[in-house]
Structures are given as C-alpha cells and as structure tokens.
Design an enzyme around this catalytic site. Sequence first.
Site, short mmCIF file in Angstrom:
data_model
loop_
_atom_site.label_atom_id
_atom_site.label_comp_id
_atom_site.label_asym_id
_atom_site.label_seq_id
_atom_site.Cartn_x
_atom_site.Cartn_y
_atom_site.Cartn_z
N SER A 170 0.82 -1.21 0.00
CA SER A 170 0.00 0.00 0.00
C SER A 170 0.86 1.26 0.00
CB SER A 170 -0.93 -0.04 1.21
OG SER A 170 -0.75 1.08 2.04
N LYS A 171 0.42 2.21 -0.81
CA LYS A 171 1.13 3.46 -0.96
C LYS A 171 1.26 4.17 0.40
CE LYS A 171 0.25 7.83 -3.29
NZ LYS A 171 -0.49 8.50 -4.35
N ARG A 172 0.21 4.05 1.19
CA ARG A 172 0.17 4.77 2.46
C ARG A 172 1.07 4.08 3.51
NH1 ARG A 172 -3.65 4.54 6.14
NH2 ARG A 172 -4.73 3.00 4.87
#
Length: 549
Positions: free
Chosen positions: A294-296
């Site tokens: 996940s990017k986050r």
Amino acid sequence: MDNLKLAEILFPNLSLTVDDIEAKYPQRQLASGAMVTRLAPSPTGFIHLGNLYGAYADMKLANQSGGVFYLRIEDTDEKREVPGAVEEIINGLQYFGVDFDEGALIDGEKGAYGPYRQSARKELYQVYARELVKKGLAYPCFCTEEDLAEIRNQQEAQKEQTGYYGKWARDRFLTMEQIEKNLAEGKPWVLRFKAMVQDGETVGLVDGIRGPLVLPANNMDFVVLKATGLPTYHFAHVVDDHLMGTTHLLRGEEWLSTLPMHLALFAAMGWEHPLYCHTAHLMKKEGEGRRKLSKRKDPELGLNYYRSLGYHPLAVKEYLLTILNSNYEEWRLEHPTAADSEFEFTVDKMGRSGALFDLEKLNDISQTIFLQLTVEEIYEFVLAWAKEYDTAYAQILTDHADMAKKAFDIGRSGDKPRKDLVYGAQIAKFSAYIFPETFEITDSYPAEVSKEDCVTILREYLQGYVYEDDNDAWFGKVRLLAQELGYAAKPKDFKKNPDQYKGHVGHVSGVIRIALTGRTNSPDLWEVQQILGVEEVARRINNAIAALN
Ligand code: GLU
C-alpha cells in the site's frame, strides 16, 4: 433524435476528421509477431514498483519480438496532477534501466505516433467522441453533483444498483429542444456513453495472463468526456491504444472491474482491442497472511525508496524479473552470468495471483550483483549515489578513493566470497570503520579479557607489528602473544581445558579487532591493516590504549 445534428451542435469547432486522423496514424509496419507495448503512467507524483514491474515486462515483450515499447503520459486528470511528476517518472524509469523506443521525453518527445501526452490530444478524443454521438452511442448529460446524489439516494432507498444507467440515466431521455436550451443557457455538460445491453448479458475475452474470462457486460452510461472536454481514462486509452497500435496492453488487475466498459467502447468504435493482460498486485507478508502493498503504509512500494537507499538498478531489475516470470529463477541458475535479455519472457508465465514482494530476497540478489561488478564499478556507483544522498560520505569516498576501493574488495574472491555490500546507505555504514573520519569503537572488548590485559595485548601487539608480515606470519605473532599472556593458542585447547587459560587466541585477536575496526565482526583483519597503513594502525591502537586507561 437527429444524431448528426446533435454531433454538430456539441462539437461545432473541430477542425479534424476521422479520416485525417487515421491517415496520421497508419498501421505500423512491423514483422509478424512484433509486439507493441506501452507504459501509461499518470503523473500523480508517485512512481511505484508496480509501474516498474509492468515496464520491464512491456520492454522485454517488445524487445524480444522486434516490436515497439513506448511511454504515454496519461495526464487528463488535472486535479491529481503533481508538478514535476513527469520528470520524476522519466528520470526514475531511466535510472532503473527502462528504455523506450518512442514516447514522452523531459523536453518534447520522440516517435511518429504522438503526441504522447494525453493533454495534447484533446481534439483527437473529441473527434472520436463526436463519432459516438453520430452513432447514437453517446449523449450530453447536464446533471449536477446534487442531481447525481439525488439519483443515488433514490436507488439506495429502493435497494437498486447505484449508478447512471437504464431508466435512472435521466439525460439519456432529453429531447433535442431540451439539449439546445441547456446549451444555450451555458450549462456545463459531460458526454456519456450510451450502454446498449440486455439484463444479464455477459462479455467474454481471453486475457493474456488470466486466460478466458466471462464478465458481466457494462450497463452503465459512464462518462467519456468530462466537463473540461478532456476524456476519462476509459475513453482516452481506447482511442490511444487504437491509434498508437498497441498489441499487448499490460496493466494492473485493478482495471479488471472496468474492463467491460473498455470492451464496450472498442466495440462501439468498431475497433479490435489489444490483448489485455492484467497483472497481479504486488503483495507483502503480514503476520500469517499477505496483503497488497500500500502506498500509504509501505514506503518500499515507491521507486524512490530504492533509489534513495542506493540499491543498484541491476539488483532491482533482477529481483523483479524473478517475480515476473515463474521460470526465471530456474533459468538464472542455469545461466548465472547471461544477460537477462537472453531469457525468453512470456505473459502466460506471469502470476495470476498476487506476487509476493520480499525485501530480504532483493537484498540477497543485491549482494550477488555487487559480487559480479568490478570494484571500480562499485566505487563509481556508490560515489554517484552518495553525491546525491549522502554528501559527507561522497567527500570521504573522494578523499580516500584508493582506500575505499580496497575496502570494498576485501574477501570478494574465493569459493565463499563475503557478501558485505547490499546497497548504498548500508555500504556507507558498513565501510565507516575504514576511514579515519568515520572510524569509531561501537562494540565492546571481549568479556573474557580484562581491561588490564586489553591494554597489555594492544601495547605488545603494536610493538611487534610489522606491516610487511604476511597473513600467516602476522597471525603467528598474535598466537604467540596470546600464549605469552596465558591464552590458549587454539580455541579447541581452551574448550578442552578452560581452567588452564584466561581465554583463547580468538579473544586476543578480538581485542585487536575492536581497537582497529571498532567492531566485533569485520573483514579480514590483516587485510584491513594493509589498507590502513602502519601509521593509522599505530594511531588507532594508541588511541584505544589511551581510552582504556
Ligand atoms: N494511467 C493509468 C494508471 O496510471 C494506466 C493504466 C493503463 O496502463 O492502461 O493507472
């Protein structure tokens, strides 16, 4: 409805015709079997491992088939666009060895099938949107956000599928007079595709990676042109992949759900669609399970992570190839030194379920890659990285080039080469012991040796130290010193009769190792001293003695 008239009033100012455009984008003259692939990132300021994973696959397919691989910038979403993102994409991909035959460049572009930035292709999309209107397959929609929310509320209340479709598609039913009136009032509008499907209808296709798929046909009147006149991704990629002659369209599996929309558009335009190949997400282990990167949450998803830590691009590439094709690792074992271009890559050997991304494995591959490089190449690579990300280290590498190269080279030959070097930032830390500026004692002296003995060992060691001694002569002296001071000459003697000795030669050399490298673990001590030189050896030993007193 007079569709031709509608097309005319919606698009009164287009100077191009379909024929003009088709003439500008002739079919590519390539050998049979040549694949045309593309990378089509959006400039959102985040270029990630998934982009690179796809890029390597695209590049290999095109290269090995004598085809074309091009870069198209999908910048029609003005709200998400981040300044400088295009440069970052282009630089980032180039750093990792991605080479395009055609496409966007930082300044301008190359290739005959451009423009390769979607924002520069507005009129082309409009010409084809006008065709849809002429065919009665698209219409203007004047609904406001509030109107759409109202439709959704009603659908939810009636437990109906939400969205703009069928009887809910309010503006599908507008008359020409109503449309003309709305336009005359200057109301903003979007152009929607008119879905023509029966309930329960399906569409089928063969996905290059997943094989035959049957999906529910699209029933939504989705947006093809936004109020700005720019296209949505759905419409833009259909037009572009047609005009640019894409044969194999690799993209992430997140697009599977909207694939029926894309198939409907290709059919509506009367075009053949490319072979869609939906790649699996990169996954990460978490506890017992696995989840999508996940990017986050996962900095290791961004390409910048690898670049800023100083991973060698060859290592990242080699690692991604191992997860791109299931038979790559086997091939690599059989061909340890072959160029990866010799490996025959196929889409059907790409995984259908999420590929597991494993940093430890990447590190392992990195170590192997560093073993394959010459010391000169390693030095140049680490220096270039340091100039960008660790200028103090870059200065040290420049001031002590010879020392650095020798230090990087310790223990790299032989059957069991040392795998000390992993990536730039790690190398900077690892090699700190060698340079006078960064040397420090971080570990403790062996617990078996008293402080007094440490001082005695170091003092006597320095007195007997001769730079010209070879490794055996040097170690012979350490052994002798150990014996003189009551330590066993061999660890196994100490193990047999622990009461007879204070410790063994390993503890004595451990003291010297700490004084000279600051660490319990270090490359071969004799070689380290050959690099340090007699003065630096003396300086370190004397400082260590002083610190112990
Ligand atoms: N612009 C799309 C994205 O960045 C690309 C999808 C595609 O490759 O067609 O997600």
